[in-house]
Design a protein around this motif. Structure first.
Motif, mmCIF file in Angstrom:
data_model
loop_
_atom_site.group_PDB
_atom_site.id
_atom_site.type_symbol
_atom_site.label_atom_id
_atom_site.label_comp_id
_atom_site.label_asym_id
_atom_site.label_seq_id
_atom_site.Cartn_x
_atom_site.Cartn_y
_atom_site.Cartn_z
ATOM 1 N N VAL A 44 49.990 46.810 36.684
ATOM 2 C CA VAL A 44 51.256 46.926 35.969
ATOM 3 C C VAL A 44 51.053 48.092 34.982
ATOM 4 O O VAL A 44 51.143 48.793 34.795
ATOM 5 C CB VAL A 44 51.119 45.805 35.253
ATOM 6 C CG1 VAL A 44 52.130 45.439 34.015
ATOM 7 C CG2 VAL A 44 51.656 44.580 36.726
ATOM 8 N N ILE A 45 49.755 48.228 34.753
ATOM 9 C CA ILE A 45 49.498 49.215 33.411
ATOM 10 C C ILE A 45 50.621 50.763 34.637
ATOM 11 O O ILE A 45 51.242 51.633 33.591
ATOM 12 C CB ILE A 45 48.290 49.478 32.830
ATOM 13 C CG1 ILE A 45 47.663 48.250 32.620
ATOM 14 C CG2 ILE A 45 48.246 51.232 32.170
ATOM 15 C CD1 ILE A 45 46.051 48.191 32.077
ATOM 16 N N PRO A 46 49.267 51.454 35.247
ATOM 17 C CA PRO A 46 50.380 52.408 35.993
ATOM 18 C C PRO A 46 51.913 52.384 36.292
ATOM 19 O O PRO A 46 52.577 53.765 36.059
ATOM 20 C CB PRO A 46 49.002 52.923 37.021
ATOM 21 C CG PRO A 46 49.095 51.626 37.843
ATOM 22 C CD PRO A 46 48.695 50.818 36.093
ATOM 23 N N ALA A 47 52.114 50.581 36.442
ATOM 24 C CA ALA A 47 52.999 51.188 37.541
ATOM 25 C C ALA A 47 54.161 51.327 36.162
ATOM 26 O O ALA A 47 55.897 51.880 36.329
ATOM 27 C CB ALA A 47 53.632 49.946 37.988
ATOM 28 N N ALA A 48 53.788 50.781 34.666
ATOM 29 C CA ALA A 48 54.723 50.696 33.760
ATOM 30 C C ALA A 48 54.764 52.627 33.471
ATOM 31 O O ALA A 48 56.065 52.782 33.000
ATOM 32 C CB ALA A 48 53.945 49.968 32.836
ATOM 33 N N LEU A 49 53.604 52.894 33.174
ATOM 34 C CA LEU A 49 53.687 54.244 33.208
ATOM 35 C C LEU A 49 54.716 55.203 34.210
ATOM 36 O O LEU A 49 55.307 55.798 33.511
ATOM 37 C CB LEU A 49 52.282 54.908 32.438
ATOM 38 C CG LEU A 49 51.088 54.637 32.089
ATOM 39 C CD1 LEU A 49 50.404 54.645 31.685
ATOM 40 C CD2 LEU A 49 51.838 54.497 29.994
ATOM 41 N N VAL A 50 54.140 55.026 35.151
ATOM 42 C CA VAL A 50 55.275 55.913 36.116
ATOM 43 C C VAL A 50 56.815 55.220 35.866
ATOM 44 O O VAL A 50 57.314 56.552 35.869
ATOM 45 C CB VAL A 50 54.914 55.791 37.674
ATOM 46 C CG1 VAL A 50 56.364 56.357 38.470
ATOM 47 C CG2 VAL A 50 53.864 56.278 37.783
#
Length: 138
Positions: A44-50
């Motif tokens: 979820v962390i990289p998905a949110a950043l992207v």
């Protein structure tokens, strides 16, 4: 054909009330983004950043190119306008709300869409929105 710089500000002329509404939505979505990232972590962390960076990519790609301040190069306008339309990330959120058997199955793509929508809402609140064919803010 001679292109002239539009009169006035290079940001949106959207009314203050509409910008406040976008800002309120953006603040709500940002709080929800933070909640989802803290709750699910992992992918979820990289998905949110992207998702948060996605609507900014055409602007970043236009940095350093010859042009007037406040004007996006014309070749990047279609990508910018596509990535800054609120119904697209909203549709991502809706579609992934109905996929998967558990919340963990949909958390990353749902948060991706929500972060994308958050970036659009906060951008609109700041006065940035879609561009004309010539690259000026509408």
């Amino acid at each position: 054909m001679v292109m002239t710089e539009p009169a006035g500000a290079t940001r949106s002329s959207t009314s203050g009330g509409v910008r406040v509404a976008w800002g309120t939505l953006g603040a709500f979505l940002l709080a929800w983004d933070i909640f989802e990232v803290a709750k699910h972590q992992g992918w979820v962390i990289p998905a949110a950043l992207v998702g948060a960076a996605l609507p900014l990519l055409p602007r970043l790609a236009g940095l350093g190119r010859a042009g007037r301040p406040g004007r996006l190069p014309a070749g990047l306008v279609p990508a910018h306008n596509l990535l800054n339309r609120a119904p697209i990330p909203f549709a991502v959120m809706v579609v992934f709300s109905f996929l998967g058997d558990r919340p963990e199955d949909i958390a990353a793509p749902f948060t991706f869409g929500m972060s994308w929508l958050t970036a659009i809402a906060l951008g609109r609140a700041a006065g940035f929105g879609l561009c004309t064919r010539e690259g000026w803010q509408r």
